[in-house]
Design a protein around this motif. Structure first.
Motif, mmCIF file in Angstrom:
data_model
loop_
_atom_site.group_PDB
_atom_site.id
_atom_site.type_symbol
_atom_site.label_atom_id
_atom_site.label_comp_id
_atom_site.label_asym_id
_atom_site.label_seq_id
_atom_site.Cartn_x
_atom_site.Cartn_y
_atom_site.Cartn_z
ATOM 1 N N PRO A 1 33.461 41.281 43.480
ATOM 2 C CA PRO A 1 34.800 41.174 43.261
ATOM 3 C C PRO A 1 35.915 41.117 44.414
ATOM 4 C CG PRO A 1 34.039 43.501 43.299
ATOM 5 C CD PRO A 1 32.868 42.402 43.039
ATOM 6 N N GLY B 1 36.208 37.330 44.859
ATOM 7 C CA GLY B 1 36.466 36.923 43.361
ATOM 8 C C GLY B 1 35.323 35.881 43.120
ATOM 9 N N ASN C 1 32.712 36.738 41.528
ATOM 10 C CA ASN C 1 31.969 36.825 40.090
ATOM 11 C C ASN C 1 32.916 36.378 39.172
ATOM 12 O OD1 ASN C 1 34.294 38.408 40.813
ATOM 13 N ND2 ASN C 1 33.524 40.275 39.368
ATOM 14 N N ARG C 2 33.763 35.604 39.523
ATOM 15 C CA ARG C 2 34.559 34.788 38.307
ATOM 16 C C ARG C 2 33.988 33.589 37.903
ATOM 17 N NH1 ARG C 2 37.320 39.026 36.257
ATOM 18 N NH2 ARG C 2 39.178 39.442 37.371
ATOM 19 N N ASP D 1 44.937 38.162 40.900
ATOM 20 C CA ASP D 1 43.427 38.424 40.282
ATOM 21 C C ASP D 1 42.654 39.300 41.406
ATOM 22 O OD1 ASP D 1 41.522 38.536 38.155
ATOM 23 O OD2 ASP D 1 40.632 36.903 39.317
ATOM 24 N N GLN E 1 40.862 42.254 42.159
ATOM 25 C CA GLN E 1 39.902 43.256 41.190
ATOM 26 C C GLN E 1 39.908 44.615 41.774
ATOM 27 O OE1 GLN E 1 36.382 41.115 39.307
ATOM 28 N NE2 GLN E 1 37.198 39.651 40.780
ATOM 29 N N GLY F 1 45.843 33.627 40.573
ATOM 30 C CA GLY F 1 44.404 33.565 40.554
ATOM 31 C C GLY F 1 43.553 34.131 41.776
ATOM 32 N N PRO G 1 41.997 36.672 44.694
ATOM 33 C CA PRO G 1 41.301 37.868 44.683
ATOM 34 C C PRO G 1 41.831 38.723 45.898
ATOM 35 C CG PRO G 1 40.311 36.295 46.202
ATOM 36 C CD PRO G 1 41.311 35.367 45.585
#
Length: 315
Positions: free
Chosen positions: A204, A207, A209-210, A265, A267, A292, A294
């Motif tokens: 995360p 990012g 893991n997206r 985004d 997380q 978008g 992270p």
């Protein structure tokens, strides 16, 4: 969590939540900051903690200070430091107590000490009219610095992916994150913090893991190396510092131009818990969300962040 761990965590959380209850007088805080000394590339605080710092760019340039996130150190700011220093700014970043090349004290791993350490660096180096910038936990650090030390040496403030105003769910903060989330952080840290850092960086934080995201091994390993430089107890207690410290009163004392930059985004520190709420306490704050993006935007979106910082500090 076992009983011992839960007892320790509860004590840390209580201390973090009550940190503002016994704020020393401005006179005593100033005296402590003035007691700090410079020894080479370290500032030594009044309580004997050695804080490693970098001081880049022209010494007569406008000042920018950078406060890093958990569990990193000032190296995490290297892109911003190089860019701003190359554009004529004096850029100062230190390793938080317990992190990087600084001392690893047993006690003092809380936001009040973090803020007072920043005051020690600013005062010992006689920095004035500074733009104070904080990423993630570092955002809490600069908020608490302003809350405790005011803006006498501050010209502007920037919160980047910051944990402000208050992460933890409580009776008067029902929109916060549940304590079980941070208990999970503590559990993972005790079981295998090396793996925890790899998991956070591989997932995360940047990012990765997206769907469709391309993992960058260099970023993962850099995060891991910085985390493992920090002390185990220091990073463990810092989880309470960034999650359970209430910065709402600190933000209310922001009387300088303030910029909030956050990944839409994110997380790790979702903007719904942080960036979007800052204007409630700092009405004049400008908020920029990167679509978008992270949490780790100091790396993933460094070109845009560098330019946004330059535009803000140069106004």
């Amino acid at each position: 969590m076992n009983a011992i761990t839960r007892t320790l965590a509860t004590g840390i959380l209580a201390a973090a939540s009550a940190a503002t209850a016994a704020t020393p007088s401005p006179t005593s805080l100033e005296a402590a900051a003035r007691a700090a000394t410079v020894e080479g590339d370290h500032v030594v605080t009044a309580d004997g903690v050695r804080l490693y710092f970098k001081d880049w760019g022209p010494k007569d340039g406008p000042v920018v200070t950078l406060s890093h996130g958990w569990p990193l150190n000032s190296d995490s700011w290297e892109s911003q430091m190089l860019f701003l220093a190359s554009n004529g700014y004096r850029v100062v970043a230190h390793d938080r107590r317990g992190h990087g090349r600084s001392s690893q004290p047993w006690d003092g791993n809380d936001m009040d000490h973090y803020a007072d350490d920043l005051a020690a660096v600013i005062t010992a180096l006689d920095l004035r009219d500074a733009t104070v910038v904080g990423f993630s936990t570092g955002g809490g650090e600069i908020a608490r610095y302003i809350g405790r030390h005011g803006t006498g040496r501050v010209k502007k403030a920037v919160l980047v992916g910051a944990v402000t105003p208050f992460m933890l769910r409580t009776d008067d903060n029902p929109g916060g994150a549940p304590i079980e989330l941070f208990d999970g952080f503590r559990k993972a840290a005790q079981e295998n913090r090396a793996q925890q850092y790899l998991d956070i960086a591989s997932g995360p934080f940047f990012g990765f893991n997206r769907p469709g995201a391309a993992r960058n091994e260099g970023l993962v390993q850099t995060f891991y190396l910085q985390g493992m430089q920090a002390g185990h107890r220091n990073t463990y207690e810092s989880i309470a510092a960034f999650s359970a410290t209430d910065f709402r009163g600190d933000l209310a004392k922001f009387d300088v131009p303030t910029l909030v930059i956050h990944g839409a985004d994110d997380q790790i520190v979702p903007p719904e818990l942080s960036a979007r709420l800052v204007p409630k306490y700092v009405p004049h704050a400008e908020v920029i969300l990167y679509p978008g993006a992270p949490h780790g935007i100091t790396d993933t979106h460094k070109d845009r962040l560098n330019q946004d910082l330059l535009d803000f500090v140069s106004k």
